[in-house]
Scaffold this motif. Sequence first.
Motif, PDB file in Angstrom:
ATOM      1  N   ALA A 194       0.826  -1.210   0.000  1.00 28.45           N
ATOM      2  CA  ALA A 194       0.000   0.000   0.000  1.00 28.45           C
ATOM      3  C   ALA A 194       0.856   1.254   0.000  1.00 28.45           C
ATOM      4  O   ALA A 194       0.522   2.267  -0.638  1.00 28.45           O
ATOM      5  N   ALA A 195       1.987   1.220   0.716  1.00 31.14           N
ATOM      6  CA  ALA A 195       2.891   2.371   0.731  1.00 31.14           C
ATOM      7  C   ALA A 195       3.495   2.592  -0.648  1.00 31.14           C
ATOM      8  O   ALA A 195       3.639   3.739  -1.106  1.00 31.14           O
ATOM      9  N   ILE A 196       3.853   1.517  -1.324  1.00 34.87           N
ATOM     10  CA  ILE A 196       4.391   1.627  -2.682  1.00 34.87           C
ATOM     11  C   ILE A 196       3.342   2.208  -3.617  1.00 34.87           C
ATOM     12  O   ILE A 196       3.644   3.071  -4.466  1.00 34.87           O
ATOM     13  N   ALA A 197       2.105   1.779  -3.486  1.00 34.16           N
ATOM     14  CA  ALA A 197       1.044   2.281  -4.362  1.00 34.16           C
ATOM     15  C   ALA A 197       0.829   3.779  -4.170  1.00 34.16           C
ATOM     16  O   ALA A 197       0.669   4.526  -5.149  1.00 34.16           O
ATOM     17  N   ARG A 198       0.823   4.244  -2.922  1.00 36.30           N
ATOM     18  CA  ARG A 198       0.641   5.681  -2.665  1.00 36.30           C
ATOM     19  C   ARG A 198       1.807   6.488  -3.238  1.00 36.30           C
ATOM     20  O   ARG A 198       1.609   7.541  -3.855  1.00 36.30           O
ATOM     21  N   ALA A 199       3.002   5.982  -3.025  1.00 39.47           N
ATOM     22  CA  ALA A 199       4.171   6.698  -3.518  1.00 39.47           C
ATOM     23  C   ALA A 199       4.199   6.717  -5.041  1.00 39.47           C
ATOM     24  O   ALA A 199       4.492   7.750  -5.658  1.00 39.47           O
ATOM     25  N   ALA A 200       3.900   5.584  -5.662  1.00 40.42           N
ATOM     26  CA  ALA A 200       3.914   5.508  -7.122  1.00 40.42           C
ATOM     27  C   ALA A 200       2.894   6.458  -7.737  1.00 40.42           C
ATOM     28  O   ALA A 200       3.158   7.091  -8.771  1.00 40.42           O
ATOM     29  N   ASP A 201       1.751   6.570  -7.120  1.00 47.98           N
ATOM     30  CA  ASP A 201       0.721   7.484  -7.632  1.00 47.98           C
ATOM     31  C   ASP A 201       1.211   8.930  -7.602  1.00 47.98           C
ATOM     32  O   ASP A 201       1.012   9.686  -8.562  1.00 47.98           O
ATOM     33  N   ALA A 202       1.853   9.328  -6.518  1.00 39.66           N
ATOM     34  CA  ALA A 202       2.374  10.694  -6.414  1.00 39.66           C
ATOM     35  C   ALA A 202       3.505  10.926  -7.417  1.00 39.66           C
ATOM     36  O   ALA A 202       3.581  11.984  -8.063  1.00 39.66           O
ATOM     37  N   ILE A 203       4.388   9.958  -7.567  1.00 39.52           N
ATOM     38  CA  ILE A 203       5.505  10.100  -8.493  1.00 39.52           C
ATOM     39  C   ILE A 203       5.005  10.176  -9.929  1.00 39.52           C
ATOM     40  O   ILE A 203       5.521  10.966 -10.742  1.00 39.52           O
ATOM     41  N   ARG A 204       3.993   9.406 -10.238  1.00 43.79           N
ATOM     42  CA  ARG A 204       3.445   9.384 -11.595  1.00 43.79           C
ATOM     43  C   ARG A 204       2.905  10.755 -12.002  1.00 43.79           C
ATOM     44  O   ARG A 204       2.974  11.146 -13.176  1.00 43.79           O
ATOM     45  N   ARG A 205       2.388  11.512 -11.052  1.00 37.67           N
ATOM     46  CA  ARG A 205       1.805  12.824 -11.352  1.00 37.67           C
ATOM     47  C   ARG A 205       2.851  13.944 -11.396  1.00 37.67           C
ATOM     48  O   ARG A 205       2.558  15.044 -11.860  1.00 37.67           O
ATOM     49  N   ALA A 206       4.036  13.693 -10.879  1.00 36.46           N
ATOM     50  CA  ALA A 206       5.064  14.743 -10.811  1.00 36.46           C
ATOM     51  C   ALA A 206       5.570  15.090 -12.211  1.00 36.46           C
ATOM     52  O   ALA A 206       5.724  14.223 -13.070  1.00 36.46           O
ATOM     53  N   ARG A 207       5.866  16.374 -12.408  1.00 37.99           N
ATOM     54  CA  ARG A 207       6.432  16.855 -13.671  1.00 37.99           C
ATOM     55  C   ARG A 207       7.875  17.321 -13.500  1.00 37.99           C
ATOM     56  O   ARG A 207       8.603  17.466 -14.474  1.00 37.99           O
ATOM     57  N   ARG A 208       8.270  17.538 -12.262  1.00 36.24           N
ATOM     58  CA  ARG A 208       9.650  17.962 -11.996  1.00 36.24           C
ATOM     59  C   ARG A 208      10.214  17.142 -10.829  1.00 36.24           C
ATOM     60  O   ARG A 208      10.588  17.674  -9.791  1.00 36.24           O
ATOM     61  N   PRO A 209      10.271  15.813 -11.001  1.00 34.04           N
ATOM     62  CA  PRO A 209      10.766  14.968  -9.903  1.00 34.04           C
ATOM     63  C   PRO A 209      12.289  14.970  -9.831  1.00 34.04           C
ATOM     64  O   PRO A 209      12.984  15.136 -10.835  1.00 34.04           O
ATOM     65  N   VAL A 210      12.800  14.791  -8.625  1.00 39.30           N
ATOM     66  CA  VAL A 210      14.243  14.611  -8.392  1.00 39.30           C
ATOM     67  C   VAL A 210      14.416  13.462  -7.405  1.00 39.30           C
ATOM     68  O   VAL A 210      13.647  13.343  -6.439  1.00 39.30           O
ATOM     69  N   ILE A 211      15.403  12.623  -7.637  1.00 42.52           N
ATOM     70  CA  ILE A 211      15.758  11.553  -6.700  1.00 42.52           C
ATOM     71  C   ILE A 211      17.032  11.953  -5.971  1.00 42.52           C
ATOM     72  O   ILE A 211      17.966  12.473  -6.579  1.00 42.52           O
ATOM     73  N   VAL A 212      17.064  11.724  -4.653  1.00 41.29           N
ATOM     74  CA  VAL A 212      18.270  11.939  -3.857  1.00 41.29           C
ATOM     75  C   VAL A 212      18.663  10.599  -3.236  1.00 41.29           C
ATOM     76  O   VAL A 212      17.913  10.055  -2.418  1.00 41.29           O
ATOM     77  N   ALA A 213      19.813  10.070  -3.641  1.00 44.87           N
ATOM     78  CA  ALA A 213      20.304   8.789  -3.134  1.00 44.87           C
ATOM     79  C   ALA A 213      21.262   9.031  -1.970  1.00 44.87           C
ATOM     80  O   ALA A 213      22.232   9.760  -2.105  1.00 44.87           O
ATOM     81  N   GLY A 214      20.978   8.411  -0.826  1.00 47.91           N
ATOM     82  CA  GLY A 214      21.785   8.600   0.366  1.00 47.91           C
ATOM     83  C   GLY A 214      22.644   7.395   0.697  1.00 47.91           C
ATOM     84  O   GLY A 214      22.769   6.445  -0.077  1.00 47.91           O
ATOM     85  N   GLY A 215      23.219   7.433   1.904  1.00 47.56           N
ATOM     86  CA  GLY A 215      24.095   6.360   2.343  1.00 47.56           C
ATOM     87  C   GLY A 215      23.406   5.015   2.442  1.00 47.56           C
ATOM     88  O   GLY A 215      24.061   3.969   2.342  1.00 47.56           O
ATOM     89  N   GLY A 216      22.088   5.027   2.631  1.00 45.90           N
ATOM     90  CA  GLY A 216      21.353   3.764   2.674  1.00 45.90           C
ATOM     91  C   GLY A 216      21.370   3.032   1.350  1.00 45.90           C
ATOM     92  O   GLY A 216      21.294   1.799   1.311  1.00 45.90           O
TER      93      GLY A 216
END
Length: 563
Positions: A194-216
């Motif tokens: 369910a968490a993946i589904a909520r996140a994917a829905d928000a990401i799908r609608r974004a027009r200016r997304p950025v990913i930040v990769a950390g130490g994890g």
Amino acid sequence: MAEQSGAEYLSRALDAYGVTAVFLVPTTLSATLVTMERETGIARIVTHGEKAAAYMADGYARATGRPGICMAQNIGGANLAAGLRDAYLGSSPVIALTGGPYEYSRGRNYYQEIEDFPLFKPVTKSSRQVFDVTRLPDQLDQAFRDATTGQPGPAHLELAGHTGDVVENQSFEAPVPRSGVRRVPAIRIAPEPAAIARAADAIRRARRPVIVAGGGVRASGAGAEVVALAERLGAPIATSLNGKDTVPADHPLAIGIPGLYARASANQILLEADLVLYVGSKTGSQVTLTWQVPPPDTLVVHLDIEPTELGRHYPQTIPIVADARLGLDALRAALSYVDPGGTADWVARARRLGERWSAGLEETAPRDAEPMRPETLVSELGRLLPDNALVVADTGHAGMWTGGYLDLAAADQGYIRAAGSLGWGLPAGIGAQIARPDAQVVVFTGDGGLFYHLAELETAARWNVPLVVVVNDNRSLNQEINPYTVAYGGSLTGRHHELWHFQDLDLAAVANSLGVTGIRVTRARDLEPAIARAVAINGPVLIDVVTDIDAIAPKGTAARATD
């Protein structure tokens, strides 16, 4: 089941867990160390201070993901605890073993005896006491578990007796643990659908997304997965300092490091983002420029193995609790039908901002400037690094220069850095090189950082550790120019030099006196032959690079692009 001493059990257990080196200041756990020599191949590295032992264990741990082991008697316990600060802040799986007071001497003003145990609480995930050898197996196993599960971090065991000798010398019957390397991540946690589904829905609608990769992402070994998701989305991808080596610098979507130790263009891009996906990052003050980059009202998807970090700083957070690799795989599957062409203009915008930043570099730091500029030193270092280089960067200016100007493009190149302890670089680099003989460790530090643990050059020479130490030698702690300028009322006057100048020393000659090959460089054109010579030498090398004392590393700002 044969009877064995605590020393025999501890030595055999560490060997079974895959430990290949321990770092210590004598005298501590002497019988254990003798058993190591007789029964195992574990290297016993004697250092010139407890903090250095902790830093070496930290470098070992960050280079491999396997717990680094440091040891001290109770007299040195406070110093060892101080050395764990960086491992704690850097989420590094270090295990500290110390001695403790005898029962008959506790509280009686015994020579040099204090209660060191409380000092470990703020710098460890767990700190426990072992008074009887029968508890050694479960407590040692738990220390390894604490260090490697969830968000990694240090663990501490205090063994009874000033040198741990009470526990060492007791005998008991116990099976030695089955052989198996303990490492991060010990357990991979899958995300909730369910968490993946909520996140994917928000990401799908974004027009200016950025990913930040950390130490994890680095700890999870998920660099390929984070790049694959960025490519699927058509999203620019930044990294924290701890995640710097998870994304190749020459990838067309890579924008560098945002926040405090940043490229200005990376901050500009995050300030324009309509969604930021943080993966394996604490969203702390450094990577966010005290929560200004991105702005606090930005929509955030935060994927991290530590649930208490999710939503801590950004109110509009969609949380995903998971191991980075498993979480990224799940997001990529959920976003299988995203059209990356929808963000083409955004990617082009990010590329233009990055190119503008790069074009300005030659203007601010000409390559042929004399004295040499640190920007030139670091950018040239990136060009000259061998493909198997593991860069170990100190804090302060060393972190700023390498964070903003060092590019790592080869697949096998790596990067680890101090989380805040100046002087960490040299001992951490020694530990990293001992842990990774397959890599060419290159330490980047300043003369101010080098002086903290200069004596450990002798340790590197004694063990013939083939690391290369590159020193940004500006004869000063010139990071203090700005604070002292303010303190003096706007301009440096009086005897200000007493507060930040050093002697102009030939550090190559100092290195030679300690058994390390020293090379002194004063011109940019001499860097290439110096690096080539250094990596060809089978032993430690220090390259003393003389640079401009007035060159100050730029800090990140929250200024938006003007077009």
